[in-house]
Design a protein around this motif. Structure first.
Motif, PDB file in Angstrom:
ATOM      1  N   ALA A 149       0.753  -1.215   0.055  1.00  0.00           N
ATOM      2  CA  ALA A 149       0.100  -0.039  -0.102  1.00  0.00           C
ATOM      3  C   ALA A 149       0.901   1.283  -0.019  1.00  0.00           C
ATOM      4  N   LEU A 188       0.658   4.907   0.808  1.00  0.00           N
ATOM      5  CA  LEU A 188      -0.255   5.898   1.633  1.00  0.00           C
ATOM      6  C   LEU A 188      -0.205   7.340   1.331  1.00  0.00           C
ATOM      7  N   THR A 230      -0.830  -0.965  -6.650  1.00  0.00           N
ATOM      8  CA  THR A 230      -0.155  -0.078  -5.441  1.00  0.00           C
ATOM      9  C   THR A 230      -0.220   1.339  -6.004  1.00  0.00           C
ATOM     10  N   SER A 256      -3.914  -3.577  -1.139  1.00  0.00           N
ATOM     11  CA  SER A 256      -3.056  -2.473  -1.759  1.00  0.00           C
ATOM     12  C   SER A 256      -3.532  -1.098  -1.238  1.00  0.00           C
ATOM     13  N   GLY A 257      -4.422  -1.006  -0.341  1.00  0.00           N
ATOM     14  CA  GLY A 257      -4.793   0.201   0.312  1.00  0.00           C
ATOM     15  C   GLY A 257      -5.495   1.177  -0.718  1.00  0.00           C
ATOM     16  N   ASN A 315     -14.669   2.599   3.180  1.00  0.00           N
ATOM     17  CA  ASN A 315     -13.526   2.305   2.333  1.00  0.00           C
ATOM     18  C   ASN A 315     -13.748   2.597   0.707  1.00  0.00           C
ATOM     19  N   GLN A 344      -8.321   4.578   2.633  1.00  0.00           N
ATOM     20  CA  GLN A 344      -7.193   3.568   2.450  1.00  0.00           C
ATOM     21  C   GLN A 344      -7.207   2.677   3.684  1.00  0.00           C
ATOM     22  N   ARG A 345      -6.951   3.303   4.624  1.00  0.00           N
ATOM     23  CA  ARG A 345      -6.662   2.702   5.842  1.00  0.00           C
ATOM     24  C   ARG A 345      -8.108   1.647   6.319  1.00  0.00           C
ATOM     25  N   SER A 352      -9.863   0.235   3.756  1.00  0.00           N
ATOM     26  CA  SER A 352      -9.717  -1.048   2.964  1.00  0.00           C
ATOM     27  C   SER A 352      -8.900  -2.085   3.641  1.00  0.00           C
ATOM     28  N   LEU A 353      -7.596  -1.492   3.927  1.00  0.00           N
ATOM     29  CA  LEU A 353      -6.495  -2.433   4.719  1.00  0.00           C
ATOM     30  C   LEU A 353      -7.010  -3.034   5.916  1.00  0.00           C
ATOM     31  N   GLU A 354      -7.913  -2.442   6.540  1.00  0.00           N
ATOM     32  CA  GLU A 354      -8.322  -3.180   7.957  1.00  0.00           C
ATOM     33  C   GLU A 354      -9.527  -3.985   7.544  1.00  0.00           C
TER      34      GLU A 354
END
Length: 395
Positions: free
Chosen positions: A208, A210, A289, A313-314, A334, A365-366, A368-370
């Motif tokens: 990712a 950021l 990315t 990939s954030g 997200n 972004q965060r 999606s990652l979570e």
């Protein structure tokens, strides 16, 4: 660490009607499942179509970095489709009988109810072998690759679900990638107690970025086919605020590529749309990315591994509010959902993402990652190993 007893590895036979070198969600899942099981010490065998109709045999192949035995059955190309192959149904049962007598698996995990899965389930059940079935197939989706008239298509769908029911009833456990897909399967057949089990992925394999984006690049990853409705995304791009200078990359290949390239030219956006064709895993991850957002307009996703890869990939996600996609995309968190087929609304949601403040963008972004963490491949492997051993699994 899995709950598997390392002193008693299972001999697992995974039956796939699509598998490497095919590129689709079912094939990708089977590849990752097989590789993950090998890493855990299980004795894994895969049955899949050959790449030629005159090639049948057992081969040691490297799948997702792991060596395993792949039994390839002679198959024939289905010419309305750009790569789909199938084993002749009247030969599959014979292949299955010989293979099961030789391999003697503890469990058979079929990935479809079509030719290979059907043959293995029927012959395996005769031998008292535990059958686990995962459904990746909706008969409605297969219609994209037929030339049937509408009335015949309706008959085909009914026949397809009845055929699925006859095979799936042989399984001790049935899974689908999401709860919504499980509910759909239960409505379409007489099966009950279908378990939602994510296809899973290893999020650590994705990177990712950021940092704020200097360019507005949208990306889609997947097969370039009718059911993906990529044309809806192309029609949305001219509606997006020109000041955003949006570009769009389609990562993947398929039978609709030429038609979509023509449509992009007709819309006057050919200079802003790139079709990569097939790419390596490293190239795919790089495209994800470096993008600003992932866009998917498909209305037939039973889960969408590509969307999960984008989340890992954030990326913020803009997705059609259809089938399993709302399980991955939480509107306003997200990313955003849009009414399927509505390119005007899609353009509005793309603008929301690209015009968001740096803080809002970072929040998506965060998120999606979570959200992707619950789809960790180890959870998936734990669940299937339990099913293989006949252990109870919570739905």
């Amino acid at each position: 660490m899995s709950t598997t007893d390392r002193q008693n590895p299972l001999r697992i036979l995974i039956g796939c009607d699509t598998f490497l070198p095919d590129v689709n969600g079912a094939a990708r899942f089977a590849e990752r499942l097989a590789a993950g099981l090998v890493q855990r010490g299980e004795d894994v065998h895969v049955v899949a179509p050959s790449v030629r109709h005159n090639r049948t045999g057992s081969f040691v192949e490297t799948i997702e970095g792991e060596r395993m035995t792949v039994h390839r059955w002679a198959s024939w190309r289905w010419y309305p489709h750009d790569w789909l192959r199938f084993v002749l149904p009247w030969r599959a049962r014979g292949y299955a009988r010989k293979l099961l007598d030789r391999v003697r698996p503890d469990v058979i995990h079929i990935q479809s109810h079509i030719v290979i899965g059907r043959a293995l389930a029927i012959e395996g059940s005769k031998r008292g072998i535990r059958i686990v079935a995962t459904n990746h197939v909706m008969p409605e989706n297969v219609l994209d690759f037929t030339l049937l008239p509408e009335r015949a298509k309706r008959i085909f769908v009914r026949w397809g679900w009845n055929a699925a029911d006859r095979v799936l009833k042989l399984a001790e456990a049935i899974t689908t990638p999401t709860r919504r897909a499980a509910d759909f399967l239960e409505r379409s057949t007489h099966r009950r107690g279908v378990l939602p089990v994510s296809c899973g992925l290893r999020a650590s394999n994705y990177t990712a970025d950021l940092e704020p984006r200097s360019e507005n690049t949208l990306v889609f990853v997947g097969r370039v086919t009718l059911e993906k409705e990529i044309d809806v995304i192309l029609r949305a791009i001219p509606r997006v605020d020109p000041a955003l200078d949006v570009s769009f990359t389609v990562v993947g290949d398929g039978d609709q590529r030429k038609n979509l390239e023509k449509l992009a030219a007709e819309l006057g956006i050919a200079d802003r749309v790139a079709f990569t064709g097939r790419v390596t895993d490293e190239q795919l991850r790089a495209h994800l990315t470096g993008a600003s957002a992932f866009v998917i307009a498909s209305i037939a996703e039973l889960q969408s591994i590509a969307t999960m890869e984008a989340m890992a990939s954030g990326l913020p996600i803009v997705a059609a509010d259809a089938m399993a996609l709302p399980h991955l995309v939480h509107h306003g968190e997200n990313g955003y959902l849009f009414q399927p087929g509505n390119d005007r609304e899609l353009a509005e949601q793309i603008e929301k993402v690209l015009k968001s403040s740096p803080e809002q963008f970072a929040h998506m972004q965060r998120a999606s990652l979570e959200a992707v963490q619950v789809h960790d491949i180890d959870r998936t492997l734990d669940t299937f190993e339990a099913l293989y051993r006949g252990e109870a699994v919570a739905g």
